[in-house]
Design an enzyme around this catalytic site. Structure first.
Site, mmCIF file in Angstrom:
data_model
loop_
_atom_site.group_PDB
_atom_site.id
_atom_site.type_symbol
_atom_site.label_atom_id
_atom_site.label_comp_id
_atom_site.label_asym_id
_atom_site.label_seq_id
_atom_site.Cartn_x
_atom_site.Cartn_y
_atom_site.Cartn_z
ATOM 1 C CB CYS A 86 -1.411 6.773 2.381
ATOM 2 S SG CYS A 86 -2.712 5.603 2.875
ATOM 3 C CD GLU A 102 -1.390 2.382 1.919
ATOM 4 O OE1 GLU A 102 -1.193 3.170 0.977
ATOM 5 O OE2 GLU A 102 -1.260 2.570 3.063
#
Length: 519
Positions: free
Chosen positions: A251, A217
């Protein structure tokens, strides 16, 4: 607190112990896994104040923020795994094509072995414990490596795992760069990594030496499109929350905005109004505004504020010593500036203007694929264009970031923003091997024996016919065979008079049943 020791020598004995423990097959017991997940939940509840204190020291977050973005959602992820583990771990029976039958086929979800979870510093708890819970639910042993940049949170997670989980099967290894580099070289069975694309490439490269699969990720620059028909107030609030929560260190934060020219002034005024309402006249004094994780990262953000050649319409102030960057809005920066080519990961929001949605799509597609793509508006044609003509880890309409909280949606990237996914069943399956099990009957008569030599033209013709119906499940063939066999049997019985005799003998019973039914 004392600085975290960067001692790579601690890795091998822990890894060996977990490898040996996995070979006992104890983690394959669903009852054992559920007990560990329950212990994990109890620890999260009992240590909630310790986690808040750690997050406050590492990132300057408030109790409300640490609950909303860490403890509550982390517990929800563990609870979701616990609630569905019985269902997800069951064997799945699947059809067997007639061409390879007769036989039975099923899928068994078996654990991989020892899983390494490398958590990020921006949400240390949420990027560490949920993937660990998925690995536990799938029956793996787990090593958790927290980020050394959030040392207080790292220590809290060490205490959580050490106190509440079975240390024969689960461990936390703290450390810095040397530990991170060394641990990825071990022959693990899976690595789940959350971090930057640059670090993700290093993890994948090290893992490739042992053919270790990864779930990466990796973040990146998530675009946000604000169309002319959007709800200005709702859009401003959700973009501010998505960009400036945790001081922009998220993120899936809105990295930059494409704003329709026709609403430029109205939207900017709304953003200014809502920023003041969220964080007051001076965000540095706000209890709801976080710090940058280190002075180094604060200096990095300060550099991004140089040479962008855009117009700073809000903010721009930086105090490196206090790890503070003011919420900043920049209009029309150069598209080739560092601000527009590097992931910002801080409280800075560039705005570009647009008129034609197709040009926006071209721009987005010319850049690395983002972890998320956000659209604010109600134009169904524009939404369909984004669905069909863009690629991103997730596509979200009229919200930012909160899609992560749906456990029924996989969370992960594509291309430069990562690969693989977790959360919910995606996490369970990502930490499992879907093992196919095929059991073949010993029935070896025609036509099932045409696979053997000597090969003849007739066998080839029969085999070709079979493969024309390769997808036909054998159960359909069996049911059809039974049905036609029944019809043939009835026809023979009728011809020989058996059917008539059977109906005569059964008539009294049928009449009695009919009479009782009418009563």
């Amino acid at each position: 607190m004392d600085q975290i020791q960067d001692n790579a020598d601690v890795i091998e004995p822990i890894f060996k112990k977990l490898k040996d423990s996995f070979c006992t097959h104890q983690t394959k017991c669903v009852k054992f896994r559920k007990a560990q997940l329950k212990n994990l939940l109890r620890g999260l509840e009992e240590m909630e104040q310790q986690f808040h204190t750690a997050l406050e020291k590492d990132l300057g977050v408030t109790m409300f923020s640490s609950q909303m973005t860490s403890t509550i959602i982390t517990k929800a992820e563990v609870e979701n795994q616990l609630a569905h583990i019985d269902e997800w771990s069951k064997e799945v029976n699947v059809d067997t094509p007639f061409v390879i039958g007769p036989g039975s086929s099923k899928i068994i979800y078996e654990p991989l072995g020892v899983v390494l979870v490398i958590a990020a510093w921006n949400y240390p708890l949420y990027t560490g414990i949920p993937p660990m819970a998925a690995a536990i639910a799938a029956g793996n042993c787990v090593i958790l490596k927290p980020s050394e940049l959030a040392p207080h949170s790292s220590k809290a997670m060490y205490d959580l795992v050490t106190k509440y989980l079975d240390q024969s099967f689960y461990a936390v290894i703290q450390g810095g760069v040397e530990v991170s580099k060394k641990i990825t070289t071990f022959p693990l069975d899976l690595i789940i990594f959350t971090g930057s694309p640059e670090k993700g490439k290093l993890v994948a490269k090290a893992a490739s030496e042992n053919l270790v699969p990864c779930i990466l990720e990796l973040g990146g620059k998530s675009p946000t499109i604000v169309d002319k028909d959007c709800n200005l107030n709702v859009t401003a609030q959700r973009i501010i929350q998505g960009r400036f929560t945790n001081a922009g260190q998220t993120c899936v934060a809105c990295d930059y905005v494409f704003l329709h020219e026709s609403i430029k002034d109205a939207f900017i005024n709304e953003i200014k109004t809502e920023l003041k309402r969220f964080f007051g006249e001076n965000s540095q004094n706000s209890n709801d505004y976080s710090k940058i994780v280190t002075e180094f990262h604060t200096s990095r953000l300060q550099e991004l504020l140089k040479d962008h050649q855009g117009q700073v319409i809000v903010g721009g102030q930086v105090n490196v010593n206090q790890r503070y960057v003011e919420p900043t809005i920049i209009l029309q920066p150069k598209v080739d500036s560092k601000l527009m080519t590097e992931e910002i990961f801080g409280p800075i929001l560039p705005i570009l203007l647009f008129e034609n949605i197709n040009l926006v799509i071209e721009f987005i597609n010319s850049r690395p694929k983002p972890l998320a793509l956000y659209y604010y508006g109600s134009n169904s044609h524009h939404k369909k264009l984004l669905e069909q003509k863009t690629s991103s880890g997730a596509l979200v309409f009229n919200d930012s970031v909160f899609h992560l909280l749906n456990p029924n949606l996989p969370f992960g990237g594509v291309g430069n923003s990562g690969y693989g996914a977790y959360h919910g069943i995606a996490g369970f399956k990502g930490c499992s091997h879907a093992k196919p099990v095929f059991s073949k009957s010993t029935l070896n008569i025609y036509p099932f024996n045409i696979r053997y030599p000597p090969f003849t033209k007739h066998k080839l013709q029969t085999l070709s016919l079979f493969f024309k119906f390769a997808e036909l499940p054998q159960r359909h063939v069996i049911n059809a065979t039974l049905f036609f066999s029944f019809l043939i049997a009835m026809k023979v019985a009728q011809k020989k008079g058996y059917l008539k005799k059977f109906l005569e003998l059964s008539k009294p019973y049928i009449d009695k049943l009919w009479k009782n039914a009418n009563l």
